[in-house]
Design an enzyme around this catalytic site. Structure first.
Site, mmCIF file in Angstrom:
data_model
loop_
_atom_site.group_PDB
_atom_site.id
_atom_site.type_symbol
_atom_site.label_atom_id
_atom_site.label_comp_id
_atom_site.label_asym_id
_atom_site.label_seq_id
_atom_site.Cartn_x
_atom_site.Cartn_y
_atom_site.Cartn_z
ATOM 1 N N SER A 147 74.288 5.404 114.613
ATOM 2 C CA SER A 147 74.331 4.473 113.486
ATOM 3 C C SER A 147 75.700 3.804 113.447
ATOM 4 O O SER A 147 76.605 4.165 114.199
ATOM 5 C CB SER A 147 74.066 5.205 112.158
ATOM 6 O OG SER A 147 75.096 6.155 111.902
ATOM 7 N N ILE A 198 79.082 1.682 113.616
ATOM 8 C CA ILE A 198 79.833 1.062 114.703
ATOM 9 C C ILE A 198 79.376 1.589 116.060
ATOM 10 O O ILE A 198 79.265 0.832 117.028
ATOM 11 C CB ILE A 198 81.336 1.317 114.506
ATOM 12 C CG1 ILE A 198 81.834 0.631 113.238
ATOM 13 C CG2 ILE A 198 82.143 0.823 115.711
ATOM 14 C CD1 ILE A 198 83.237 1.037 112.837
ATOM 15 N N SER A 248 91.966 4.334 112.621
ATOM 16 C CA SER A 248 91.875 3.607 111.358
ATOM 17 C C SER A 248 93.276 3.294 110.871
ATOM 18 O O SER A 248 94.231 4.025 111.177
ATOM 19 C CB SER A 248 91.148 4.457 110.300
ATOM 20 O OG SER A 248 91.292 3.906 109.006
ATOM 21 N N TYR A 282 91.449 13.285 105.991
ATOM 22 C CA TYR A 282 90.917 12.157 106.769
ATOM 23 C C TYR A 282 92.058 11.328 107.360
ATOM 24 O O TYR A 282 92.042 10.986 108.548
ATOM 25 C CB TYR A 282 90.030 11.286 105.876
ATOM 26 C CG TYR A 282 89.504 10.056 106.577
ATOM 27 C CD1 TYR A 282 88.428 10.151 107.449
ATOM 28 C CD2 TYR A 282 90.085 8.808 106.375
ATOM 29 C CE1 TYR A 282 87.946 9.032 108.109
ATOM 30 C CE2 TYR A 282 89.609 7.687 107.025
ATOM 31 C CZ TYR A 282 88.541 7.798 107.882
ATOM 32 O OH TYR A 282 88.073 6.686 108.539
ATOM 33 N N LYS A 342 93.102 10.572 111.354
ATOM 34 C CA LYS A 342 93.244 9.233 111.927
ATOM 35 C C LYS A 342 94.614 9.040 112.579
ATOM 36 O O LYS A 342 94.725 8.358 113.605
ATOM 37 C CB LYS A 342 92.992 8.180 110.855
ATOM 38 C CG LYS A 342 91.568 8.156 110.300
ATOM 39 C CD LYS A 342 90.561 7.687 111.337
ATOM 40 C CE LYS A 342 89.721 8.760 111.936
ATOM 41 N NZ LYS A 342 88.729 8.238 112.920
#
Length: 270
Positions: free
Chosen positions: A4, A6, A128, A155, A159
Site C-alpha cells: 500500500s 508509497i 523523513s 518515530y 527516521k
C-alpha cells in the site's frame, strides 16, 4: 512495504518499466492482492509477493534465506516499510525503531553480498524530514524514549537512524558499485496516519486529505533515486523532491553514524 501507499506506487511504476518486483510485506492477504493488482494493471507477470515481518528478526532472516535461494538477481533494494505506532516487538525492541530501522538494517546486511555481485546496484531508504527531531543515544538504542510524546520521539529517532544508515552504508561500500540514498518523500497521505493518537486524528486526517501528497506523488523521489542515471557520486546523500539536500546536523554526524551501525550490529546479533 509494497502492499500500500508509497511502496505500492513505487512497485507499480517499477513493474511498468519491466522490472521483476518482489513485494516483501507482512500481510499475505494484502501482499498477494497488491501483486495481483500490479500484474493486472501493468501486464507484467514478474511481480511476486514474499512474506516479511520487520517486527521479527527471525522473519527477516527467513525472508533473506528464501530470497537468496530463489532469486539470483538483486539490483535494487527499497527499504520503505514504516510504522508510527508504539509498542514492543517479539525481540524486545521498540516497534518503530525495529520496523523502521533495525529490521531494514539486518535485511540490507543479509542481502548485501547479492547486491555486490549484481552491481551496479542501489539501496534506497525511505526516511523523513522528521529526522530533524531525532535524538539517538548509542547506549540506549532500541529502547523506547520516555515522556509524554515518547511514540512521536521514537518515530523521529528511527527516521534519523534511516538517514545515518544510508550515510554509513555509502561510506562502507565505497569502491563496490553499491550505492545508497536516503529519501524524504514529502508529506504523503498514507496509512501511516492510522496510528495517530485519537485526539489528533480529527485535526490531522482532514489536513492530510486536503494538503498532503498522494502516494504516487510521494513515490516520485523514491523512483528518481532508484532509477535516475548519474547519482553514484551522491551515494549516502539525503534527497527530497528538490534533489539532494543537507539533512539536519544530527544526520551529518559521522561519529554518530558509526556508533549507530556498531550498535545496530550488536542488537541484531551480527
Amino acid at each position: 512495504g509494497g502492499s500500500s501507499g508509497i511502496g505500492a506506487a513505487t512497485a507499480l511504476e517499477l513493474a511498468r518499466c519491466g522490472a521483476r518486483v518482489i513485494l516483501a510485506t507482512r500481510s499475505a492477504r494484502r501482499g498477494e492482492a497488491a501483486a495481483s493488482r500490479i500484474r493486472r494493471d501493468t501486464g507484467n507477470n514478474e511481480v511476486r509477493f514474499m512474506h516479511l515481518d520487520l517486527a521479527s528478526l527471525r522473519s527477516v532472516r527467513a525472508f533473506a534465506s528464501t530470497f537468496l535461494r530463489q532469486e539470483p538477481q538483486l539490483h535494487l533494494l527499497i527499504n520503505n516499510a514504516g510504522v508510527s505506532a508504539g509498542g514492543t516487538t517479539e525481540d524486545g525492541f521498540s516497534l518503530p525503531f525495529q520496523v523502521n530501522h533495525l529490521g531494514h538494517f539486518l535485511l540490507t546486511h543479509l542481502l548485501l553480498e547479492r547486491l555486490r555481485s549484481c552491481a551496479p546496484s542501489r539501496v534506497v531508504i525511505v526516511a523523513s524530514s522528521a529526522h530533524c527531531a531525532g535524538r539517538l543515544h548509542p547506549e540506549s538504542l532500541g529502547r523506547p524514549p520516555s515522556g509524554l510524546f515518547s511514540t512521536f520521539q521514537d518515530y523521529c529517532d528511527s527516521k534519523l537512524a534511516n538517514v545515518l544508515h544510508a550515510r554509513e552504508l555509502a561510506t562502507r561500500e565505497q569502491g563496490t558499485q553499491v550505492t545508497c540514498y536516503a529519501v524524504h518523500p514529502g508529506f504523503v497521505n498514507t496509512s501511516l496516519f492510522r496510528h495517530a493518537p485519537l485526539w489528533l486524528k480529527p485535526l490531522l486526517l482532514p489536513l492530510a486529505w486536503l494538503l498532503f501528497l498522494d502516494a504516487s506523488e510521494g513515490a516520485r523521489v523514491v523512483l528518481d533515486c532508484a532509477t535516475q542515471d548519474g547519482l553514484e557520486p551522491l551515494s549516502g546523500r539525503y534527497f527530497t523532491d528538490c534533489g539532494p539536500r543537507l539533512p539536519w546536523p544530527a544526520g551529518r554526524d559521522d561519529r554518530l553514524a558509526r556508533a549507530l551501525w556498531e550498535g545496530s550490529e550488536r542488537l541484531v546479533g551480527l
